[in-house]
Design a protein around this motif. Structure first.
Motif, PDB file in Angstrom:
ATOM      1  N   GLN A  98     -24.166 -23.047  27.212  1.00 41.62           N
ATOM      2  CA  GLN A  98     -23.799 -21.951  28.106  1.00 41.62           C
ATOM      3  C   GLN A  98     -23.719 -22.417  29.559  1.00 41.62           C
ATOM      4  O   GLN A  98     -22.837 -21.984  30.312  1.00 41.62           O
ATOM      5  N   VAL A  99     -24.644 -23.293  29.950  1.00 37.61           N
ATOM      6  CA  VAL A  99     -24.623 -23.829  31.310  1.00 37.61           C
ATOM      7  C   VAL A  99     -23.334 -24.605  31.551  1.00 37.61           C
ATOM      8  O   VAL A  99     -22.678 -24.436  32.586  1.00 37.61           O
ATOM      9  N   PHE A 100     -22.955 -25.446  30.596  1.00 40.38           N
ATOM     10  CA  PHE A 100     -21.722 -26.217  30.733  1.00 40.38           C
ATOM     11  C   PHE A 100     -20.508 -25.284  30.819  1.00 40.38           C
ATOM     12  O   PHE A 100     -19.620 -25.491  31.652  1.00 40.38           O
ATOM     13  N   PHE A 101     -20.471 -24.263  29.977  1.00 40.50           N
ATOM     14  CA  PHE A 101     -19.325 -23.352  29.952  1.00 40.50           C
ATOM     15  C   PHE A 101     -19.220 -22.552  31.251  1.00 40.50           C
ATOM     16  O   PHE A 101     -18.151 -22.472  31.873  1.00 40.50           O
ATOM     17  N   THR A 102     -20.343 -21.959  31.675  1.00 40.09           N
ATOM     18  CA  THR A 102     -20.300 -21.093  32.857  1.00 40.09           C
ATOM     19  C   THR A 102     -20.166 -21.884  34.151  1.00 40.09           C
ATOM     20  O   THR A 102     -19.906 -21.293  35.203  1.00 40.09           O
ATOM     21  N   SER A 103     -20.357 -23.203  34.110  1.00 41.40           N
ATOM     22  CA  SER A 103     -20.162 -24.006  35.318  1.00 41.40           C
ATOM     23  C   SER A 103     -18.691 -24.041  35.724  1.00 41.40           C
ATOM     24  O   SER A 103     -18.373 -24.421  36.851  1.00 41.40           O
ATOM     25  N   PHE A 104     -17.817 -23.645  34.827  1.00 39.54           N
ATOM     26  CA  PHE A 104     -16.376 -23.587  35.119  1.00 39.54           C
ATOM     27  C   PHE A 104     -15.927 -22.149  35.378  1.00 39.54           C
ATOM     28  O   PHE A 104     -14.752 -21.828  35.237  1.00 39.54           O
ATOM     29  N   THR A 105     -16.871 -21.305  35.752  1.00 38.31           N
ATOM     30  CA  THR A 105     -16.546 -19.897  35.979  1.00 38.31           C
ATOM     31  C   THR A 105     -17.091 -19.417  37.313  1.00 38.31           C
ATOM     32  O   THR A 105     -17.967 -20.057  37.919  1.00 38.31           O
ATOM     33  N   SER A 106     -16.569 -18.283  37.742  1.00 36.69           N
ATOM     34  CA  SER A 106     -17.136 -17.555  38.870  1.00 36.69           C
ATOM     35  C   SER A 106     -17.976 -16.433  38.272  1.00 36.69           C
ATOM     36  O   SER A 106     -17.444 -15.545  37.597  1.00 36.69           O
ATOM     37  N   TRP A 107     -19.297 -16.482  38.524  1.00 36.31           N
ATOM     38  CA  TRP A 107     -20.202 -15.570  37.825  1.00 36.31           C
ATOM     39  C   TRP A 107     -21.341 -15.180  38.753  1.00 36.31           C
ATOM     40  O   TRP A 107     -21.983 -16.040  39.351  1.00 36.31           O
ATOM     41  N   ASP A 108     -21.573 -13.874  38.865  1.00 39.02           N
ATOM     42  CA  ASP A 108     -22.645 -13.389  39.728  1.00 39.02           C
ATOM     43  C   ASP A 108     -23.903 -13.039  38.951  1.00 39.02           C
ATOM     44  O   ASP A 108     -24.879 -12.547  39.524  1.00 39.02           O
ATOM     45  N   GLY A 109     -23.904 -13.265  37.641  1.00 35.01           N
ATOM     46  CA  GLY A 109     -25.072 -12.973  36.828  1.00 35.01           C
ATOM     47  C   GLY A 109     -25.102 -11.573  36.263  1.00 35.01           C
ATOM     48  O   GLY A 109     -25.928 -11.267  35.405  1.00 35.01           O
ATOM     49  N   PHE A 110     -24.200 -10.703  36.742  1.00 24.71           N
ATOM     50  CA  PHE A 110     -24.155  -9.316  36.274  1.00 24.71           C
ATOM     51  C   PHE A 110     -22.844  -9.019  35.540  1.00 24.71           C
ATOM     52  O   PHE A 110     -22.848  -8.505  34.430  1.00 24.71           O
ATOM     53  N   ASN A 111     -21.750  -9.342  36.179  1.00 26.89           N
ATOM     54  CA  ASN A 111     -20.441  -9.122  35.568  1.00 26.89           C
ATOM     55  C   ASN A 111     -20.068 -10.299  34.671  1.00 26.89           C
ATOM     56  O   ASN A 111     -20.715 -11.354  34.699  1.00 26.89           O
ATOM     57  N   SER A 112     -19.033 -10.112  33.877  1.00 30.73           N
ATOM     58  CA  SER A 112     -18.597 -11.172  32.974  1.00 30.73           C
ATOM     59  C   SER A 112     -18.061 -12.357  33.763  1.00 30.73           C
ATOM     60  O   SER A 112     -17.378 -12.172  34.780  1.00 30.73           O
ATOM     61  N   PRO A 113     -18.365 -13.582  33.319  1.00 29.25           N
ATOM     62  CA  PRO A 113     -17.852 -14.773  34.012  1.00 29.25           C
ATOM     63  C   PRO A 113     -16.331 -14.826  33.948  1.00 29.25           C
ATOM     64  O   PRO A 113     -15.731 -14.486  32.931  1.00 29.25           O
ATOM     65  N   SER A 114     -15.707 -15.248  35.042  1.00 34.27           N
ATOM     66  CA  SER A 114     -14.255 -15.430  35.077  1.00 34.27           C
ATOM     67  C   SER A 114     -13.951 -16.903  35.316  1.00 34.27           C
ATOM     68  O   SER A 114     -14.476 -17.516  36.249  1.00 34.27           O
ATOM     69  N   PHE A 115     -13.114 -17.470  34.476  1.00 33.04           N
ATOM     70  CA  PHE A 115     -12.805 -18.889  34.532  1.00 33.04           C
ATOM     71  C   PHE A 115     -12.106 -19.249  35.843  1.00 33.04           C
ATOM     72  O   PHE A 115     -11.157 -18.604  36.251  1.00 33.04           O
ATOM     73  N   ASN A 116     -12.634 -20.268  36.523  1.00 37.77           N
ATOM     74  CA  ASN A 116     -12.016 -20.718  37.782  1.00 37.77           C
ATOM     75  C   ASN A 116     -11.779 -22.231  37.790  1.00 37.77           C
ATOM     76  O   ASN A 116     -11.667 -22.841  38.863  1.00 37.77           O
ATOM     77  N   GLY A 117     -11.738 -22.842  36.607  1.00 34.81           N
ATOM     78  CA  GLY A 117     -11.445 -24.268  36.516  1.00 34.81           C
ATOM     79  C   GLY A 117     -12.564 -25.115  37.108  1.00 34.81           C
ATOM     80  O   GLY A 117     -13.738 -24.873  36.854  1.00 34.81           O
ATOM     81  N   ILE A 118     -12.170 -26.075  37.919  1.00 37.24           N
ATOM     82  CA  ILE A 118     -13.155 -27.002  38.496  1.00 37.24           C
ATOM     83  C   ILE A 118     -13.480 -26.640  39.943  1.00 37.24           C
ATOM     84  O   ILE A 118     -13.964 -27.492  40.700  1.00 37.24           O
ATOM     85  N   ASP A 119     -13.241 -25.391  40.327  1.00 36.41           N
ATOM     86  CA  ASP A 119     -13.481 -24.979  41.716  1.00 36.41           C
ATOM     87  C   ASP A 119     -14.929 -25.199  42.133  1.00 36.41           C
ATOM     88  O   ASP A 119     -15.204 -25.617  43.270  1.00 36.41           O
ATOM     89  N   ASN A 120     -15.863 -24.885  41.232  1.00 41.70           N
ATOM     90  CA  ASN A 120     -17.280 -25.069  41.563  1.00 41.70           C
ATOM     91  C   ASN A 120     -17.592 -26.529  41.859  1.00 41.70           C
ATOM     92  O   ASN A 120     -18.351 -26.843  42.791  1.00 41.70           O
ATOM     93  N   TYR A 121     -17.010 -27.420  41.089  1.00 43.49           N
ATOM     94  CA  TYR A 121     -17.275 -28.849  41.262  1.00 43.49           C
ATOM     95  C   TYR A 121     -16.603 -29.393  42.519  1.00 43.49           C
ATOM     96  O   TYR A 121     -17.198 -30.211  43.248  1.00 43.49           O
ATOM     97  N   THR A 122     -15.377 -28.964  42.794  1.00 46.28           N
ATOM     98  CA  THR A 122     -14.694 -29.428  44.009  1.00 46.28           C
ATOM     99  C   THR A 122     -15.426 -28.927  45.253  1.00 46.28           C
ATOM    100  O   THR A 122     -15.552 -29.654  46.249  1.00 46.28           O
ATOM    101  N   THR A 123     -15.912 -27.691  45.199  1.00 48.62           N
ATOM    102  CA  THR A 123     -16.688 -27.149  46.316  1.00 48.62           C
ATOM    103  C   THR A 123     -17.978 -27.936  46.498  1.00 48.62           C
ATOM    104  O   THR A 123     -18.367 -28.263  47.623  1.00 48.62           O
ATOM    105  N   LEU A 124     -18.634 -28.236  45.383  1.00 51.05           N
ATOM    106  CA  LEU A 124     -19.897 -28.971  45.424  1.00 51.05           C
ATOM    107  C   LEU A 124     -19.689 -30.364  45.993  1.00 51.05           C
ATOM    108  O   LEU A 124     -20.429 -30.803  46.891  1.00 51.05           O
ATOM    109  N   PHE A 125     -18.687 -31.088  45.496  1.00 51.19           N
ATOM    110  CA  PHE A 125     -18.461 -32.467  45.930  1.00 51.19           C
ATOM    111  C   PHE A 125     -17.991 -32.552  47.378  1.00 51.19           C
ATOM    112  O   PHE A 125     -18.119 -33.613  48.017  1.00 51.19           O
TER     113      PHE A 125
END
Length: 294
Positions: A36-63
């Motif tokens: 689940q951690v691997f899957f949701t790492s590719f999503t935009s998720w606030d912990g309440f609403n359903s995760p929405s897929f955003n590709g590698i945006d989280n990783y590009t932002t992090l790097f």
């Protein structure tokens, strides 16, 4: 097929049956959450609403964040210190205990005291030890240099050094693991080496240390993994500062969770997980832990 082999196969069925509860617990509380951690790492998720897929945006932002680069740098330095000074000190203590000098049992008990105190409480203790006005450390230094004044946890580069000192010499786990390995070395091996004229240093360097490579390798893995997940010592002392001098991946992860950015937090969690696997494989390879020592 012989009766013995049939009996062995029947015993395997019982072994599998007893392992089944552990396997179920592992799948429910470890394997599934990791997926689940691997899957949701590719999503935009606030912990309440359903995760929405955003590709590698989280990783590009992090790097792209400078704080992430600093966290990796801090982790690299802390990992080097953990693998050398921290583990080395623990191995030294283990060999001292192995020789059983006078008072070694009392020393072993006192050496274990910090390990039974929670990391949070230990961090608060160090806040008082390193306090500039009434801390024990600065008071001792002022007996030699009356003008000495350093806010250890609040000034650079002393904050990084102070954080390191909160854990580097508390190698209880390392000492116990290596000491247990030393106790398992057959005395015949030591006695044969002494008869052949081995000096005490040769006995340590040529026989005892090589025979403890598995426990030393395990200690290195545990020590570096603890640096990856280190949180309380930083959060309760420097809070990652000054600036980002003592920032860590775990601090970034918790900050993302507090901001309800669970997808971004899980991306950090994936990086931490991958780093742990890499460390496991590298140390296992370098220390040749899969090879028999006897």
């Amino acid at each position: 097929m012989t009766k013995a082999s049939l009996r062995t196969r029947k015993n395997y069925k019982w072994i599998y049956l007893f392992l089944l509860p552990t396997l179920i617990i592992f799948l429910l509380f470890y394997f599934v959450p990791i997926i689940q951690v691997f899957f949701t790492s590719f999503t935009s998720w606030d912990g309440f609403n359903s995760p929405s897929f955003n590709g590698i945006d989280n990783y590009t932002t992090l790097f792209s964040r400078s704080s992430f680069h600093l966290a990796l740098r801090n982790l690299f330095v802390w990992s080097l210190i953990a693998a050398t000074v921290h583990v080395g000190f623990g191995v030294l203590v283990a060999f001292i205990f192995y020789r059983q000098p006078k008072g070694w049992k009392l020393t072993r008990t006192l050496f274990m005291v910090p390990n039974v105190i929670s990391a949070a409480a230990w961090a608060m203790i160090y806040r008082f030890i390193f306090n500039n006005q009434f801390g024990v450390l600065n008071q001792l230094i002022r007996t030699v240099n009356p003008d000495f004044s350093i806010n250890w946890f609040y000034s650079s580069p002393w904050a990084f050094i102070a954080i390191t000192l909160t854990w580097v010499f508390y190698a209880v786990i390392v000492a116990l693991v290596v000491h247990g390995d030393l106790m398992n070395i057959p005395q015949e091996i030591n006695e044969a080496a002494v008869i052949d004229g081995a000096t005490p240093w040769q006995l340590i360097s040529k026989i005892q240390l090589p025979l403890c490579k598995a426990s030393i390798g395990t200690s290195i893995i545990i020590s570096i993994s603890s640096r990856i997940t280190m949180y309380e010592q930083i959060s309760l002392t420097t809070a990652g500062g000054p600036g980002d001098d003592t920032i860590s991946l775990s601090m970034m992860l918790v900050s993302a969770v507090m901001d309800y950015r669970y997808g971004f937090a899980n991306a950090i969690g994936v990086i931490m997980f991958v780093l742990g696997i890499i460390i496991l494989l590298v140390v296992n390879k370098l220390m040749k832990m899969n090879e028999s020592v006897y």
